[in-house]
Design an enzyme around this catalytic site. Structure first.
Site, mmCIF file in Angstrom:
data_model
loop_
_atom_site.group_PDB
_atom_site.id
_atom_site.type_symbol
_atom_site.label_atom_id
_atom_site.label_comp_id
_atom_site.label_asym_id
_atom_site.label_seq_id
_atom_site.Cartn_x
_atom_site.Cartn_y
_atom_site.Cartn_z
ATOM 1 N N GLY A 38 -0.792 4.127 -5.003
ATOM 2 C CA GLY A 38 -0.725 2.810 -5.627
ATOM 3 C C GLY A 38 0.194 2.764 -6.822
ATOM 4 C CG LEU A 46 -1.920 -1.108 1.377
ATOM 5 C CD1 LEU A 46 -2.656 -1.001 2.709
ATOM 6 C CD2 LEU A 46 -2.908 -1.100 0.228
ATOM 7 C CB CYS A 47 2.276 3.515 -1.900
ATOM 8 S SG CYS A 47 1.644 3.492 -3.575
ATOM 9 C CB ALA A 48 0.555 8.246 -1.394
ATOM 10 C CB ILE A 62 -3.057 3.732 2.011
ATOM 11 C CG1 ILE A 62 -3.171 3.060 3.383
ATOM 12 C CG2 ILE A 62 -3.370 5.214 2.037
ATOM 13 C CD1 ILE A 62 -2.030 3.344 4.309
#
Length: 101
Positions: free
Chosen positions: A11, A7-9, A39
């Site tokens: 994707g 998960l990141c800010a 996320i």
């Protein structure tokens, strides 16, 4: 087959790392599904994950994700591994989280 989710800010920043993890898994003969998502989609995309890894830019949300998905191990990817796009090291981290290493 194990499911590993990053998960990141948005994707997108983890997509390169996802490819590196897939390459490492293939070299090791380890069957897994590795995907990256924003996320904001954690509850929709991660409910069947075996491990959730957070990009350094969203690591401050680790406790929130642990509360939302308490049955799934959640950890942040260390900055050095993320910056180096070290797929092998991140795969090892995920496998330890799953209890395979």
């Amino acid at each position: 087959m194990k499911k590993i989710v990053l998960l990141c800010a948005a994707g997108m920043s983890t997509s390169m790392l996802v490819n590196k993890i897939r390459e490492s898994a293939e070299k090791e003969g380890y069957e897994c599904q590795v995907d990256a998502y924003p996320i904001a989609e954690a509850t929709q995309r991660c409910e069947d994950a075996d491990a959730i890894l957070l990009g350094p830019q969203v690591r401050f949300q680790e406790s929130k994700i642990k509360k939302l998905l308490p049955a799934i191990p959640v950890e942040s990817i260390d900055m050095q591994s993320y910056g180096a796009m070290d797929g092998q090291k991140v795969l090892l981290q995920a496998r330890k989280m799953i209890g395979e290493e």
